[in-house]
Design a protein around this motif. Structure first.
Motif, PDB file in Angstrom:
ATOM      1  N   LEU A  50      -5.240  76.374 -32.337  1.00 35.46           N
ATOM      2  CA  LEU A  50      -4.890  75.265 -33.210  1.00 35.46           C
ATOM      3  C   LEU A  50      -6.134  74.488 -33.646  1.00 35.46           C
ATOM      4  O   LEU A  50      -6.233  74.028 -34.784  1.00 35.46           O
ATOM      5  CB  LEU A  50      -3.916  74.322 -32.502  1.00 35.46           C
ATOM      6  CG  LEU A  50      -3.312  73.200 -33.339  1.00 35.46           C
ATOM      7  CD1 LEU A  50      -2.623  73.751 -34.576  1.00 35.46           C
ATOM      8  CD2 LEU A  50      -2.335  72.380 -32.493  1.00 35.46           C
ATOM      9  N   ALA A  51      -7.104  74.364 -32.752  1.00 34.82           N
ATOM     10  CA  ALA A  51      -8.346  73.675 -33.102  1.00 34.82           C
ATOM     11  C   ALA A  51      -9.096  74.435 -34.197  1.00 34.82           C
ATOM     12  O   ALA A  51      -9.612  73.832 -35.145  1.00 34.82           O
ATOM     13  CB  ALA A  51      -9.226  73.526 -31.867  1.00 34.82           C
ATOM     14  N   LEU A  52      -9.145  75.767 -34.090  1.00 30.68           N
ATOM     15  CA  LEU A  52      -9.816  76.577 -35.108  1.00 30.68           C
ATOM     16  C   LEU A  52      -9.107  76.475 -36.447  1.00 30.68           C
ATOM     17  O   LEU A  52      -9.741  76.429 -37.508  1.00 30.68           O
ATOM     18  CB  LEU A  52      -9.887  78.033 -34.646  1.00 30.68           C
ATOM     19  CG  LEU A  52     -10.833  78.329 -33.475  1.00 30.68           C
ATOM     20  CD1 LEU A  52     -10.689  79.778 -33.030  1.00 30.68           C
ATOM     21  CD2 LEU A  52     -12.274  78.033 -33.870  1.00 30.68           C
ATOM     22  N   ALA A  53      -7.761  76.433 -36.410  1.00 34.87           N
ATOM     23  CA  ALA A  53      -6.998  76.349 -37.657  1.00 34.87           C
ATOM     24  C   ALA A  53      -7.286  75.038 -38.387  1.00 34.87           C
ATOM     25  O   ALA A  53      -7.220  74.987 -39.615  1.00 34.87           O
ATOM     26  CB  ALA A  53      -5.507  76.472 -37.358  1.00 34.87           C
ATOM     27  N   ARG A  54      -7.632  73.990 -37.652  1.00 35.78           N
ATOM     28  CA  ARG A  54      -7.919  72.698 -38.271  1.00 35.78           C
ATOM     29  C   ARG A  54      -9.415  72.476 -38.481  1.00 35.78           C
ATOM     30  O   ARG A  54      -9.830  71.410 -38.934  1.00 35.78           O
ATOM     31  CB  ARG A  54      -7.363  71.568 -37.399  1.00 35.78           C
ATOM     32  CG  ARG A  54      -5.851  71.626 -37.233  1.00 35.78           C
ATOM     33  CD  ARG A  54      -5.281  70.297 -36.771  1.00 35.78           C
ATOM     34  NE  ARG A  54      -6.202  69.483 -36.009  1.00 35.78           N
ATOM     35  CZ  ARG A  54      -6.307  69.493 -34.678  1.00 35.78           C
ATOM     36  NH1 ARG A  54      -5.580  70.330 -33.968  1.00 35.78           N
ATOM     37  NH2 ARG A  54      -7.131  68.681 -34.076  1.00 35.78           N
ATOM     38  N   GLY A  55     -10.224  73.452 -38.109  1.00 34.49           N
ATOM     39  CA  GLY A  55     -11.655  73.333 -38.316  1.00 34.49           C
ATOM     40  C   GLY A  55     -12.342  72.396 -37.354  1.00 34.49           C
ATOM     41  O   GLY A  55     -13.353  71.760 -37.700  1.00 34.49           O
ATOM     42  N   VAL A  56     -11.829  72.284 -36.121  1.00 33.93           N
ATOM     43  CA  VAL A  56     -12.416  71.408 -35.106  1.00 33.93           C
ATOM     44  C   VAL A  56     -13.017  72.251 -33.992  1.00 33.93           C
ATOM     45  O   VAL A  56     -12.343  73.134 -33.444  1.00 33.93           O
ATOM     46  CB  VAL A  56     -11.357  70.448 -34.520  1.00 33.93           C
ATOM     47  CG1 VAL A  56     -11.961  69.597 -33.416  1.00 33.93           C
ATOM     48  CG2 VAL A  56     -10.777  69.566 -35.607  1.00 33.93           C
ATOM     49  N   GLU A  57     -14.272  72.013 -33.665  1.00 40.81           N
ATOM     50  CA  GLU A  57     -14.905  72.662 -32.517  1.00 40.81           C
ATOM     51  C   GLU A  57     -14.548  71.878 -31.267  1.00 40.81           C
ATOM     52  O   GLU A  57     -14.841  70.678 -31.177  1.00 40.81           O
ATOM     53  CB  GLU A  57     -16.420  72.732 -32.706  1.00 40.81           C
ATOM     54  CG  GLU A  57     -16.849  73.618 -33.859  1.00 40.81           C
ATOM     55  CD  GLU A  57     -18.350  73.895 -33.818  1.00 40.81           C
ATOM     56  OE1 GLU A  57     -18.856  74.215 -32.726  1.00 40.81           O
ATOM     57  OE2 GLU A  57     -18.993  73.773 -34.872  1.00 40.81           O
ATOM     58  N   ARG A  58     -13.934  72.561 -30.310  1.00 40.53           N
ATOM     59  CA  ARG A  58     -13.400  71.838 -29.153  1.00 40.53           C
ATOM     60  C   ARG A  58     -14.503  71.220 -28.301  1.00 40.53           C
ATOM     61  O   ARG A  58     -14.364  70.089 -27.826  1.00 40.53           O
ATOM     62  CB  ARG A  58     -12.540  72.781 -28.300  1.00 40.53           C
ATOM     63  CG  ARG A  58     -11.262  73.205 -29.026  1.00 40.53           C
ATOM     64  CD  ARG A  58     -10.167  73.564 -28.058  1.00 40.53           C
ATOM     65  NE  ARG A  58     -10.532  74.638 -27.151  1.00 40.53           N
ATOM     66  CZ  ARG A  58      -9.811  74.996 -26.078  1.00 40.53           C
ATOM     67  NH1 ARG A  58      -8.713  74.338 -25.790  1.00 40.53           N
ATOM     68  NH2 ARG A  58     -10.186  75.995 -25.317  1.00 40.53           N
ATOM     69  N   GLU A  59     -15.585  71.911 -28.061  1.00 38.08           N
ATOM     70  CA  GLU A  59     -16.672  71.361 -27.246  1.00 38.08           C
ATOM     71  C   GLU A  59     -17.629  70.581 -28.124  1.00 38.08           C
ATOM     72  O   GLU A  59     -18.068  71.068 -29.159  1.00 38.08           O
ATOM     73  CB  GLU A  59     -17.402  72.472 -26.501  1.00 38.08           C
ATOM     74  CG  GLU A  59     -16.584  73.137 -25.418  1.00 38.08           C
ATOM     75  CD  GLU A  59     -17.440  73.986 -24.493  1.00 38.08           C
ATOM     76  OE1 GLU A  59     -18.634  73.667 -24.329  1.00 38.08           O
ATOM     77  OE2 GLU A  59     -16.916  74.963 -23.937  1.00 38.08           O
ATOM     78  N   ASP A  60     -17.955  69.371 -27.689  1.00 39.80           N
ATOM     79  CA  ASP A  60     -18.841  68.543 -28.497  1.00 39.80           C
ATOM     80  C   ASP A  60     -19.519  67.497 -27.613  1.00 39.80           C
ATOM     81  O   ASP A  60     -19.038  67.184 -26.514  1.00 39.80           O
ATOM     82  CB  ASP A  60     -18.060  67.846 -29.614  1.00 39.80           C
ATOM     83  CG  ASP A  60     -18.937  67.550 -30.830  1.00 39.80           C
ATOM     84  OD1 ASP A  60     -20.174  67.593 -30.686  1.00 39.80           O
ATOM     85  OD2 ASP A  60     -18.377  67.290 -31.904  1.00 39.80           O
ATOM     86  N   THR A  61     -20.624  66.969 -28.119  1.00 41.71           N
ATOM     87  CA  THR A  61     -21.348  65.870 -27.473  1.00 41.71           C
ATOM     88  C   THR A  61     -21.185  64.625 -28.325  1.00 41.71           C
ATOM     89  O   THR A  61     -21.332  64.668 -29.548  1.00 41.71           O
ATOM     90  CB  THR A  61     -22.837  66.211 -27.319  1.00 41.71           C
ATOM     91  OG1 THR A  61     -22.970  67.403 -26.534  1.00 41.71           O
ATOM     92  CG2 THR A  61     -23.583  65.076 -26.637  1.00 41.71           C
ATOM     93  N   ILE A  62     -20.853  63.510 -27.670  1.00 39.63           N
ATOM     94  CA  ILE A  62     -20.519  62.278 -28.382  1.00 39.63           C
ATOM     95  C   ILE A  62     -21.452  61.156 -27.922  1.00 39.63           C
ATOM     96  O   ILE A  62     -21.640  60.944 -26.719  1.00 39.63           O
ATOM     97  CB  ILE A  62     -19.066  61.868 -28.120  1.00 39.63           C
ATOM     98  CG1 ILE A  62     -18.128  63.059 -28.354  1.00 39.63           C
ATOM     99  CG2 ILE A  62     -18.657  60.699 -29.010  1.00 39.63           C
ATOM    100  CD1 ILE A  62     -16.748  62.852 -27.795  1.00 39.63           C
ATOM    101  N   LEU A  63     -22.012  60.444 -28.881  1.00 43.53           N
ATOM    102  CA  LEU A  63     -22.828  59.262 -28.611  1.00 43.53           C
ATOM    103  C   LEU A  63     -21.943  58.034 -28.782  1.00 43.53           C
ATOM    104  O   LEU A  63     -21.237  57.902 -29.798  1.00 43.53           O
ATOM    105  CB  LEU A  63     -24.013  59.216 -29.572  1.00 43.53           C
ATOM    106  CG  LEU A  63     -25.166  58.265 -29.230  1.00 43.53           C
ATOM    107  CD1 LEU A  63     -25.856  58.715 -27.950  1.00 43.53           C
ATOM    108  CD2 LEU A  63     -26.167  58.212 -30.384  1.00 43.53           C
ATOM    109  N   THR A  64     -21.977  57.109 -27.808  1.00 43.86           N
ATOM    110  CA  THR A  64     -21.029  55.987 -27.817  1.00 43.86           C
ATOM    111  C   THR A  64     -21.742  54.646 -27.647  1.00 43.86           C
ATOM    112  O   THR A  64     -21.713  54.054 -26.562  1.00 43.86           O
ATOM    113  CB  THR A  64     -19.984  56.160 -26.705  1.00 43.86           C
ATOM    114  OG1 THR A  64     -20.662  56.254 -25.433  1.00 43.86           O
ATOM    115  CG2 THR A  64     -19.171  57.428 -26.916  1.00 43.86           C
TER     116      THR A  64
END
Length: 396
Positions: A50-64
């Protein structure tokens, strides 16, 4: 600090007891600037397909980056205050998920004769909860704005009368299934205080929620909540404090189109205990059940039950270790459209741990990790996610 969406039943009663006496308020100003780096194995909160179908890479690094403030200013027998935090989430890969987050409150408290009261306005912005979405979408945003008025009339010890009224506006965006709502609530109760016995209250409350911008705009949709209950809180010495609330709650649909399971009758509750057996060890328990508005298409409200346990231990003067576990069950009620895919039931299990290093009075570092496992009636919503983060904070 985290802001909840609606003070129904138990929470309404508890918040009345929390109104401070304006004469006892002292001037305070403090704040915090922080910068965190978070590694998340599933920012999509969904399956890989489902993540691929929506164009979202599941693993990511986030700056907060974020900033928080806590300010109180006495003015005679009254006081004004502002507290909360604002920040931004910057994604390394999924840059279209970049967004601001906020959780702020402001208002004033005053005392006139034997009566003390408060007026509080609040605003929060966050990613919509998974159980509020027909299709998991990390781009979906929920804004919640509220105004709450509370007053208690009575002596410091003895019997008093409490009154409360509030308004909540919920607005969603960033998803195909956007639903907005408004909630009005009123409450009244009798309060009894004794320094040796604690504080107790019996209360009655009424709340009405009405939805707009729904799947079928011409269809009136909403529900009413009637509650009667009691709360009790007490502090025992310097090591133990707790509160317990319970209310018999009736939920009735006001929708023009009848939905399956629209009405509900049952016991809502909240139990909170904080215990410090030693100067180094602190323990906490939160166990609750409540009715919350749902911004999921075709749903009226959710029954949410949860239990959380946490502990922290001071390892000397600079290091503090913490650990916690939480379980939350969610049951959605009032389906108006059987053909609309949605969550009927879900369970979230989470554990977290962290190590805090207090380098000085102003500078601190926190290394933390958590893992969440989410199971639902539809496998489309099942997921697991692990997060590891490092945060640097400077207080002033």
């Amino acid at each position: 600090m985290a802001k909840r969406a609606l003070a129904f039943a138990i929470l309404i009663g508890s918040s009345v007891l929390a109104v401070p006496a304006a004469a006892q308020v002292t001037r305070n100003f403090s704040g915090n600037l922080s910068l965190g780096v978070l590694r998340d194995t599933n920012v999509a909160r969904s399956s890989e397909a489902l993540a691929l179908a929506r164009g979202v890479e599941r693993e990511d690094t986030i700056l907060t980056p974020s900033a928080s403030i806590d300010w109180t200013q006495p003015i005679g027998r009254s006081s004004v205050f502002a507290r909360g935090s604002v920040g931004y989430r910057i994604y390394d890969k999924n840059t279209d998920l970049n967004r601001e987050v906020a959780d702020i409150q402001g208002g004033f408290g005053t005392r006139v004769g034997p009566c003390q009261g408060s007026a509080v306005a609040s605003f929060s912005r966050r990613q919509r909860d998974l159980e509020d979405l027909a299709i998991p979408n990390p781009k979906a945003i929920q804004d919640t704005t509220g105004v709450n008025l509370q007053t208690v009339c009575g002596l410091t010890a003895g019997l008093g009368v409490s009154l409360g009224a509030g308004q909540i506006w919920g607005e969603s965006s960033g998803a195909a299934d956007t639903v907005d709502y408004e909630t009005q609530s009123v409450s009244a109760g009798l309060v009894y205080r004794r320094s040796t016995l604690g504080e107790a209250q019996v209360f009655i409350s009424h709340a009405e929620t009405e939805y707009s911008n729904a799947l079928v705009p011409a269809t009136t949709s909403g529900y009413e909540v009637e509650s009667i209950g009691a709360t009790y809180s007490r502090k025992v010495g310097s090591r133990l404090k707790g509160s317990v609330s319970a209310s018999q709650t009736e939920v009735n649909s006001t929708s023009a189109v009848a939905g399956a399971g629209s009405n509900y009758s049952g016991l809502n509750y909240a139990v909170q205990v904080d215990y410090q057996p030693t100067s180094r060890l602190s323990l906490g328990l939160l166990w609750d059940r409540s009715v919350k508005p749902s911004v999921q298409v075709g749903r009226l409200y959710s029954l949410r039950e949860g239990v959380a346990l946490n502990a922290s231990y001071k390892l000397g003067t600079r290091f503090t270790y913490s650990v916690g576990v939480r379980r939350r069950d969610n049951t959605s009620r009032g389906s108006l459209f059987a053909a609309v895919p949605s969550l009927a039931k879900s369970r979230s299990d989470e554990w977290n741990t962290g190590l805090r290093f207090q380098q000085s009075d102003r500078l601190s570092f926190v290394l933390d990790a958590s893992h969440t496992k989410y199971d639902a009636n539809d496998p489309l919503f099942d997921y697991s996610a692990t997060r590891v983060g490092l945060t640097t904070s400077v207080s002033f």
